[in-house]
Design an enzyme around this catalytic site. Sequence first.
Site, short mmCIF file in Angstrom:
data_model
loop_
_atom_site.label_atom_id
_atom_site.label_comp_id
_atom_site.label_asym_id
_atom_site.label_seq_id
_atom_site.Cartn_x
_atom_site.Cartn_y
_atom_site.Cartn_z
N HIS A 3 28.19 47.54 38.93
CA HIS A 3 28.69 46.73 37.82
C HIS A 3 29.82 47.42 37.06
O HIS A 3 30.14 47.04 35.94
CB HIS A 3 27.55 46.37 36.87
CG HIS A 3 26.61 45.36 37.46
ND1 HIS A 3 25.54 44.84 36.76
CD2 HIS A 3 26.58 44.76 38.67
CE1 HIS A 3 24.89 43.97 37.54
NE2 HIS A 3 25.51 43.92 38.69
N CYS A 58 48.80 46.92 29.61
CA CYS A 58 48.72 47.93 30.65
C CYS A 58 49.92 48.88 30.60
O CYS A 58 51.06 48.43 30.69
CB CYS A 58 48.66 47.25 32.01
SG CYS A 58 48.65 48.43 33.38
ZN LIG Z 1 48.68 46.74 35.02
#
Ligand SMILES: [Zn+2]
Length: 133
Positions: free
Chosen positions: A66, A99
């Site tokens: 998980h 990100c």
């Molecule tokens: Zn990324």
Amino acid sequence: MASEEARHEYWRQKCEAHPDIANARPNQGHRILAKWEQNGLIQALITQNIDGLHQLAGSQNVLELHGTARAIACQDCGARFDAEPMVREFLETKRVPSCPNCRAGRLKHATISFGQALPREVLASAMDLRPAL
Ligand SMILES: [Zn+2]
């Protein structure tokens, strides 16, 4: 993932709960399993736990079906990052981080959410394990 508001709420909840995982420590059960691995009694651990406590106890071959709450994964480019700095950034800025690798990717904890498939490579590694005879 498509809703900016929903992603912000996700990050708010995850960051609020993060100290529970960050401050957790392995217990006797985690330490015994690590010792069994070191002594060759078990090859690996297959776990649904997302807290990383098996690794903190010393287990080396841990298959986390998980995922883990100790990492952040980009849902667009697949890059992974340590969770601590990103949680800290969210708590300080109240802004969902993007990100650092692909610049626009949507980030979430590297755990498996409802509707997500189990990680293929982890599942394959777990299936390849054979019980000791
Ligand atoms: Zn990324």
